[in-house]
Design an enzyme around this catalytic site. Sequence first.
Site, PDB file in Angstrom:
ATOM      1  N   GLU A   1       0.714  -1.125  -0.010  1.00 49.31           N
ATOM      2  CA  GLU A   1      -0.002  -0.098   0.095  1.00 49.31           C
ATOM      3  C   GLU A   1       0.739   1.300   0.052  1.00 49.31           C
ATOM      4  O   GLU A   1       0.462   2.222  -0.584  1.00 49.31           O
ATOM      5  CB  GLU A   1      -0.881   0.071   1.159  1.00 49.31           C
ATOM      6  CG  GLU A   1      -2.108  -0.965   1.305  1.00 49.31           C
ATOM      7  CD  GLU A   1      -1.252  -2.417   2.368  1.00 49.31           C
ATOM      8  OE1 GLU A   1      -0.153  -2.618   2.062  1.00 49.31           O
ATOM      9  OE2 GLU A   1      -2.035  -3.034   2.940  1.00 49.31           O
TER      10      GLU A   1
ATOM     11  N   SER B   1      17.375 -44.069 -10.251  1.00 55.82           N
ATOM     12  CA  SER B   1      16.309 -43.252 -10.729  1.00 55.82           C
ATOM     13  C   SER B   1      16.536 -42.330 -11.530  1.00 55.82           C
ATOM     14  O   SER B   1      15.950 -41.223 -12.017  1.00 55.82           O
ATOM     15  CB  SER B   1      15.466 -42.692  -9.526  1.00 55.82           C
ATOM     16  OG  SER B   1      16.666 -41.729  -8.792  1.00 55.82           O
TER      17      SER B   1
ATOM     18  N   ARG C   1      12.915 -25.384  -8.085  1.00 47.66           N
ATOM     19  CA  ARG C   1      13.510 -25.042  -7.047  1.00 47.66           C
ATOM     20  C   ARG C   1      14.021 -23.737  -6.927  1.00 47.66           C
ATOM     21  O   ARG C   1      14.357 -23.217  -5.838  1.00 47.66           O
ATOM     22  CB  ARG C   1      15.006 -25.964  -7.327  1.00 47.66           C
ATOM     23  CG  ARG C   1      14.912 -27.315  -7.356  1.00 47.66           C
ATOM     24  CD  ARG C   1      16.231 -28.089  -7.529  1.00 47.66           C
ATOM     25  NE  ARG C   1      16.008 -29.700  -7.626  1.00 47.66           N
ATOM     26  CZ  ARG C   1      16.907 -30.313  -8.470  1.00 47.66           C
ATOM     27  NH1 ARG C   1      17.913 -29.865  -9.155  1.00 47.66           N
ATOM     28  NH2 ARG C   1      16.724 -31.609  -8.429  1.00 47.66           N
TER      29      ARG C   1
ATOM     30  N   THR D   1      18.387 -40.748  -0.238  1.00 53.09           N
ATOM     31  CA  THR D   1      19.118 -39.928  -1.725  1.00 53.09           C
ATOM     32  C   THR D   1      20.202 -39.540  -1.632  1.00 53.09           C
ATOM     33  O   THR D   1      20.820 -39.689  -2.818  1.00 53.09           O
ATOM     34  CB  THR D   1      17.955 -38.863  -2.009  1.00 53.09           C
ATOM     35  OG1 THR D   1      16.401 -39.692  -1.881  1.00 53.09           O
ATOM     36  CG2 THR D   1      18.194 -38.392  -3.333  1.00 53.09           C
TER      37      THR D   1
ATOM     38  N   ASP E   1      22.243 -41.130  -4.764  1.00 53.07           N
ATOM     39  CA  ASP E   1      22.406 -40.385  -6.057  1.00 53.07           C
ATOM     40  C   ASP E   1      23.541 -39.227  -5.852  1.00 53.07           C
ATOM     41  O   ASP E   1      23.731 -38.897  -6.875  1.00 53.07           O
ATOM     42  CB  ASP E   1      21.077 -39.877  -6.240  1.00 53.07           C
ATOM     43  CG  ASP E   1      19.941 -40.840  -6.391  1.00 53.07           C
ATOM     44  OD1 ASP E   1      20.205 -42.120  -6.425  1.00 53.07           O
ATOM     45  OD2 ASP E   1      18.629 -40.090  -6.335  1.00 53.07           O
TER      46      ASP E   1
ATOM     47  N   LEU F   1      20.759 -30.733  -6.266  1.00 53.75           N
ATOM     48  CA  LEU F   1      19.643 -30.278  -5.921  1.00 53.75           C
ATOM     49  C   LEU F   1      19.694 -28.490  -5.964  1.00 53.75           C
ATOM     50  O   LEU F   1      19.096 -27.853  -5.149  1.00 53.75           O
ATOM     51  CB  LEU F   1      19.350 -30.433  -4.386  1.00 53.75           C
ATOM     52  CG  LEU F   1      18.952 -32.066  -4.146  1.00 53.75           C
ATOM     53  CD1 LEU F   1      18.708 -32.559  -2.833  1.00 53.75           C
ATOM     54  CD2 LEU F   1      17.815 -32.651  -5.388  1.00 53.75           C
TER      55      LEU F   1
ATOM     56  N   ARG G   1      19.183 -25.037 -11.930  1.00 50.75           N
ATOM     57  CA  ARG G   1      20.058 -24.603 -12.980  1.00 50.75           C
ATOM     58  C   ARG G   1      19.075 -24.322 -14.235  1.00 50.75           C
ATOM     59  O   ARG G   1      18.042 -24.570 -14.412  1.00 50.75           O
ATOM     60  CB  ARG G   1      21.059 -26.052 -13.290  1.00 50.75           C
ATOM     61  CG  ARG G   1      21.754 -26.323 -12.087  1.00 50.75           C
ATOM     62  CD  ARG G   1      22.689 -27.439 -12.245  1.00 50.75           C
ATOM     63  NE  ARG G   1      22.184 -28.795 -12.599  1.00 50.75           N
ATOM     64  CZ  ARG G   1      21.668 -29.668 -11.851  1.00 50.75           C
ATOM     65  NH1 ARG G   1      21.863 -29.403 -10.575  1.00 50.75           N
ATOM     66  NH2 ARG G   1      21.263 -30.827 -11.850  1.00 50.75           N
TER      67      ARG G   1
ATOM     68  N   GLU H   1      12.302 -33.319  -2.445  1.00 48.45           N
ATOM     69  CA  GLU H   1      12.993 -34.293  -3.433  1.00 48.45           C
ATOM     70  C   GLU H   1      13.617 -35.433  -2.728  1.00 48.45           C
ATOM     71  O   GLU H   1      14.792 -35.503  -2.475  1.00 48.45           O
ATOM     72  CB  GLU H   1      13.702 -33.673  -4.509  1.00 48.45           C
ATOM     73  CG  GLU H   1      13.062 -32.374  -5.040  1.00 48.45           C
ATOM     74  CD  GLU H   1      13.831 -32.087  -6.306  1.00 48.45           C
ATOM     75  OE1 GLU H   1      14.261 -32.906  -7.114  1.00 48.45           O
ATOM     76  OE2 GLU H   1      14.334 -30.839  -6.303  1.00 48.45           O
TER      77      GLU H   1
ATOM     78  N   GLY I   1      13.323 -39.674  -1.284  1.00 47.86           N
ATOM     79  CA  GLY I   1      12.692 -41.242  -1.970  1.00 47.86           C
ATOM     80  C   GLY I   1      11.553 -41.613  -1.008  1.00 47.86           C
ATOM     81  O   GLY I   1      11.028 -40.632  -0.198  1.00 47.86           O
TER      82      GLY I   1
END
Length: 372
Positions: free
Chosen positions: A56, A172, A188, A200, A204, A208, A211, A300, A302
Amino acid sequence: MASLPEIQAMKRALELAFLGRKAAFPNPMVGAVILDSSGNIVGEGFHEKCGAPHAEIAALSEAGAAASSGTIVVSLEPCCHYGRTGPCTDAIISAGIRRVVIAMRDPHPNVSGKGITQLESSGIEVETNVLFDEAESLNRVYLHYLRTSRSWITLKMALSIDGRTAAKDGSSRWLSCEESRKHVHRMRGSVQAVMTGGGTVRDDDPRLTSRGSDDPGEQQPARIIVSATGDLGNSRKIFENPGRVIIAVPENVAGSLQKFQSEFGADVWEFPADFSGYGFNLTLLLERTASEGFGEILCECGRGLATMLLRKQLVNTLSVFTTPMILGGEGLPAFEELGIDSMDDSIKLENVRSSLLGTDTHLEGELVYRID
Ligand SMILES: NC(=O)c1ccc[n+]([C@@H]2O[C@H](COP(=O)([O-])OP(=O)(O)OC[C@H]3O[C@@H](n4cnc5c(N)ncnc54)[C@H](OP(=O)(O)O)[C@@H]3O)[C@@H](O)[C@H]2O)c1
């Protein structure tokens, strides 16, 4: 009743409000538009970040004298108390505004209808609930925080068409198409933090990060690793890439994480061990994340962490990317048991949005938990 120009101005106010998405929290996202007495837009503003002028005030200062006898269209009830900035109601009254059009009341205990009462007692006409649903949905993270003191969790999962998150061997990678992956990078980039589980991180070694943005100065979301054991295997990428990294663990394992603090500057958050004997209470984690300014967290992970979050009813939005691929019963399922014995017990999604992204189907909605 709101006029057509006022409804259009409210749509614009909601668009402006959204610009504060990354930095307004724990404040709400608010946009404001000033119409002069002929219905022309003479000022616009939004709440950019916590501590910055309210929408405002920004709109009134852009309008200057042209605000006098005009209308302010604002996506949330103006505040009437002294916080980090002065009351917006006072500024509206002194600017000579005659009419205030509001999308929704602010349930914050310091406001909660008092702003409207103050405006009305100064002789200003007030119209409320204009595009209410849109405003409520826009500020779902803020409203959730007021109700629960917790961050909003969006659980993102990439699934095969038979609902598997990974093949039998745990792999995965590329379970979604390129368009879906680009979309995830945008997700992200729009949240303050991304969360994952120790499983994870070990399997993996993910980064994270967000990009592919056109903005070279884009700030990376913080990454939060949830672990009961503190065993992060040989993971490195999450620590070696830009952005704050937080490892959340029960008190008894925190000592083993010193190397991540000294080598990579990671923060270790310790929580009392859960009475169940496993990990810690995830509700405490989400209260801490909210108090640190993480309004929405993209999770993100499992099935292990996803199941724990669902069992505690801590997931707010489910965002699923389904890829045309079958991984069979030997693949890893999305969730472990959730205590659902019949259709009546199922967890449903509401406000469902769906779209095609390349070869994948993207489905998103808010979870509705059964209240016993
Ligand atoms: N398709 C997809 O969208 C997707 C996304 C991510 C991962 N994945 C796949 O999922 C698999 C890994 O699954 P996962 O279940 O092992 O991984 P996860 O869900 O990422 O992590 C599970 C871990 O989270 C921690 N945790 C959960 N609840 C906790 C609590 N209350 N307190 C403290 N810590 C808690 C524990 O960590 P500790 O074990 O460290 O104690 C637990 O083992 C991998 O194959 C990966 O590729 C698939």
